[in-house]
Design an enzyme around this catalytic site. Structure first.
Site, short mmCIF file in Angstrom:
data_model
loop_
_atom_site.label_atom_id
_atom_site.label_comp_id
_atom_site.label_asym_id
_atom_site.label_seq_id
_atom_site.Cartn_x
_atom_site.Cartn_y
_atom_site.Cartn_z
N SER A 71 -13.49 7.17 -9.03
CA SER A 71 -13.58 8.63 -9.01
C SER A 71 -13.18 9.19 -7.65
O SER A 71 -13.58 8.67 -6.60
CB SER A 71 -15.01 9.07 -9.32
OG SER A 71 -15.11 10.47 -9.25
N GLU A 82 1.99 6.01 2.06
CA GLU A 82 2.82 4.80 2.00
C GLU A 82 1.98 3.59 1.59
O GLU A 82 2.42 2.76 0.79
CB GLU A 82 3.47 4.56 3.37
CG GLU A 82 4.43 3.36 3.37
CD GLU A 82 5.05 3.11 4.74
OE1 GLU A 82 5.84 3.95 5.20
OE2 GLU A 82 4.72 2.06 5.36
N ARG A 120 1.31 7.72 6.44
CA ARG A 120 1.00 6.29 6.39
C ARG A 120 0.03 5.96 5.24
O ARG A 120 0.11 4.90 4.63
CB ARG A 120 0.42 5.81 7.72
CG ARG A 120 1.38 5.86 8.91
CD ARG A 120 2.66 5.12 8.70
NE ARG A 120 3.56 5.17 9.86
CZ ARG A 120 4.39 6.20 10.12
NH1 ARG A 120 4.46 7.25 9.34
NH2 ARG A 120 5.18 6.12 11.18
#
Lengths: 151, 151, 151, 151, 151, 151, 151, 151, 151, 151
Positions: D114, D91, D88
């Site tokens: 960073s 995604e 997830r």
């Protein structure tokens, strides 16, 4: 420490040695069959009480039961998506996925069918041309929602 | 010569311009909704009579109707398997595929569920926690059989 | 018919020509910035009323506004995951993903953070060693639940 | 010689046997939870003093503590990016990555957040529709700078 | 709207037509050669003042100059990592990467060489067996630091 | 028979146990540091005399020294190119590779920098904003030449 | 601006229209056949004088000749390594590569055969069982050498 | 049961222990060097008589000799195509493959060079600029032929 | 518990030790040769009666026979598709697949040849130019059919 | 210049417009059906005389006929191996490839079935359970032979 996948292999072997079907094992632990197989093969954490029943029923060592209760990494030890029985399902999604998406969108609006709050069942259908495998996937509709925690 | 995928885009656009849902279009051509969307987006050959109805209903050019009737290559123009709505189905097969295989084997013996002699339906289920997407995959069981032509 | 990605490029160009920041555009349409950028670049369907405001504000053609309202396929036209700015986020998940999973499991039980019922925000943090980018991902916890439709 | 990943598995097992949560272990070593889990699972070198505390607290062998202090190769022993909980997050970056990039650029100029000077935190948010997972990623902004060593 | 890669091709063509070397162009805009080539081929945003100089020097259209100033997606239009000249550098990292990592760690502690605060130079070295290409990569050391924004 | 990679792990462990840095080990065998680390980790064949020194210095078994002298397959036992420290170098080549190629071509003509007749060095640079890692790659220029054996 | 690959297609077409074999074209420009085909298809920069001869011989436009002289990116527009004629060579390397490496090492010491200072020739061999294709690859031996520029 | 690859490692070790070069071993079994190395490393079935000679010459166990005689799967235990010595050959095919194909076609007509009825040889060539590796690939030309069994 | 692949290796070894050809073994168990080899190497479940015959004939342990009867995952332990003998078949499908599809469609309508209700045979054909391998694939035609279970 | 793939699309379209089946077209040009479809879709060079017949029969432009006669690159414009009709053949090779290899080896010795001197045929078989697709692949056996050119 026995990993959940190895535990699943041991369980499957013990199950076959005792002549227990997966469906019968599901009845014994009072859970749906697809959940039962997935969980015992390592794809779900199994509640302690159920793990104890499985251990006793199949005569397993304690460390197998302990492995059942651990949180899984839900990826298999090998990629079996090319096995013919499993591949057909992926092919179906490849062929009908755009249609499923369009119809879910039309019926429910922008969102998805949950693969987490979801159940899967397999049963036998009949037809003059031969019996059929009927797989039902039943997942909560989740609309895209731009929510945030309060406060 | 218009390829079936481009024809599908034109049809979808025309459908939306006329305010027709996919379900309504499926009623007009008297076919199931999942078949209708898949076929009109290019995944099935469409019989001439149905192609004519679609052409008239949506005011399409003849070459669009002609594209509908051609035999498809059943692969999409782009890989959309990572779209969240479609990915959830592939994830389900990844998580539950081994269980589906085990239960099909237990119930039917060694074989597969056909992805060719197969139908797919989507409907709305209800539940106190929210409505649900219910996808039914219904395919003929095909046992591994070592047959050969006669004679 | 203009696809959502091309529409996004046109919108971004028009926005820069008018000297509008994404944040200002988000204020105008009264939506959060991350949602605004994603939606206008093609990752979300945009409600008609908002699409009209964007069209008027940026002097866009009607077909651009129409593209905004369509349902997206949520995959990009090219894979930009190797762009350094975006790659750092994937690297973070690669390095800290197992830890996130362990802590979500410990705090909430077996389940996931929803990527659908979810919001994302970026803001500036301060620190003596230099300013910081602070990304907040806020998604509903979804426990694995074996529910099925009623009746 | 025990590698850092195997050491992590031993530590996790010992932790569970003693009924210690990751959060409690983080308190004991006085480090943030995400850092603690990552470091003990092998993604960071652990300072000798902390490794000693972990060894004593969990009753580990010296070679486990030694493994903790070694410099890591920050790649996992298996690719777990397809595990649903971890996927997830990937995604989300796929869907919102372009927006994050645009907004970082707008706010800070050309550069990145960073992933090295960076901290990650998970906590629980509340919402009428259900509790939420809140992940905060807080990294130093690094502007693209064409510097070279002096002299 | 012209994308940065196409702009780069136009610039390279115009440069060759005018008989300008990249090094001469770098002198004209008073920037280091590697930065100059990368930026004009689309890998960096070019400040407006420099873009104007390039436009005038090469007789480019305004939209080319405009493309130069936009924020880049730092991925190429095609993967050229298999080109022999470029592949050798990737092979070097494959062969010597573990050694570079070990020596950076030994000299600086746990961290990385920044690829953002970094400059690259190419020059000619001499040797009795033939001239040599000398590439210097000079990046700021970034220690892993678990910092967070204040307040 | 011990493979070169395993030999490298043993050597690294023995080196740390004796409190020897890689740089000190390089001094002892009178070879450059990057060559030393690469060769002892298995990427180069080590001359017998040096292997003997390493064996004696670190108290290694004879089969470790023997492994050092064998011809290597110059691929690692696992792909570590995604480790953050190593990945930054690959990212640099991805971002600046086309520029390096253009400048090598401009300075030397059509050809490559050899990755075989090549040395690599790492040293520390200074800068007001923080110390820097300086990597020098120094390889013979090889012009494309269509030569053939004589006679 | 015509890219080198497109130029190669135009040249091949013009060559066939004039009934010129590649071998004859190689004679005309006084270059070896494999070099000739590779260079005219876009894999090598062609000296201006030769490009002029090719242009005149085949009646090409000036921009085709200009494309020939440009520095190539030595990757094809599509991956043709699966074409049966080309695949057989890759298969040979897969089957005999380890043997070639062992014998090069035994004969020359640690190093490689250069693919840059290298020529390739194809000729016809005879044999009672049928004629044979004889490909000779003739590349300079490059020993691994840890050299650096002087001064 | 010892697999052919492991047998190859044992043979190579025994060969080095006895100070036998591959070329000398090839002389002993009266086979060409490239065939000898490939076959003894597991890429060809070795006739029983030769396997016996190798066994006696190197003092091997009977099961090693037995492994030599088995039919191989001609894929390596690991992919070594990225090893620099081997990669150069693949790069050559990538750069010159289209030219080889064109010239084979021009000389022989539509077809391939056989990788099955084929021999490979390596020898040393001389040149003022340094010695050269000369690889000769000599395979039967196979024209595309649409033949079928008789009767 | 012995997996089916390992069982297959043991069976193949025992078969060779007894000097039994696969064809002879197929006669003994009265099954077609291709089925026999596939099933004994682990690609099909073997009926208990046949597994007993194989066990007795080859003097196998009971757990080998037990492994034979289990349901297979029909993916190999390693990908052998690049082995030259097997690759040629994949190449044939790559070259002639579109033609097979077109001719199946023309003869039978929209559908596929079943790979489940299918048999494969290998025999020797004769031809003046040399003997031929004749592979016959004989699978049931399955028309795309949108059937569903009754009731 | 029209490429062979585009020519194939035009031919297929013209063929359908004229109501010609592939089998009928094969009769007209007096070639086997699989060869005919493959060749006209671009996988084989077509002799001039046949190309003329096809041109006249289908009323094609001269450049289409010219494209037919050119030497092909035998790779498709898109990868269609996942199309269900074609995938089944690849699946068959995946499941039965090891068996085919073992039986070819047993019958013919070490070698392969040629995919170049090879013909493929499709015909209809009958069976009480439904008609069958029968694909015959008939290729020359090629023994591994270490031959070299004479002289």
């Amino acid at each position: 420490m026995i990993d959940k996948h190895t535990a699943g292999l041991v369980i499957d072997e013990a199950r076959q040695d005792r002549g227990l079907t997966w469906n019968r094992l599901a009845e014994i632990i009072e859970r749906p069959p697809v959940w039962t197989v997935s969980a015992l093969l390592g794809m779900h954490p199994v509640p302690q009480a159920i793990a104890d029943v499985v251990r006793d029923e199949l005569g397993l060592d304690e460390d197998i039961a302990k492995a059942l209760t651990r949180q899984p990494v839900r990826i298999g030890p090998t990629d079996i998506s090319a096995d013919p029985t499993i591949y057909r399902f992926h092919e179906l999604i490849a062929v009908y996925g755009a249609a499923l998406k369009a119809l879910i969108h039309e019926e429910f609006g922008d969102g998805i069918m949950s693969a987490i709050n979801c159940s899967v069942a397999v049963d036998r259908g009949t037809h003059p041309d031969g019996d059929r495998v009927r797989v039902t996937i039943d997942g909560k509709f989740l609309p895209y929602a731009w929510n945030a925690s309060e406060g």
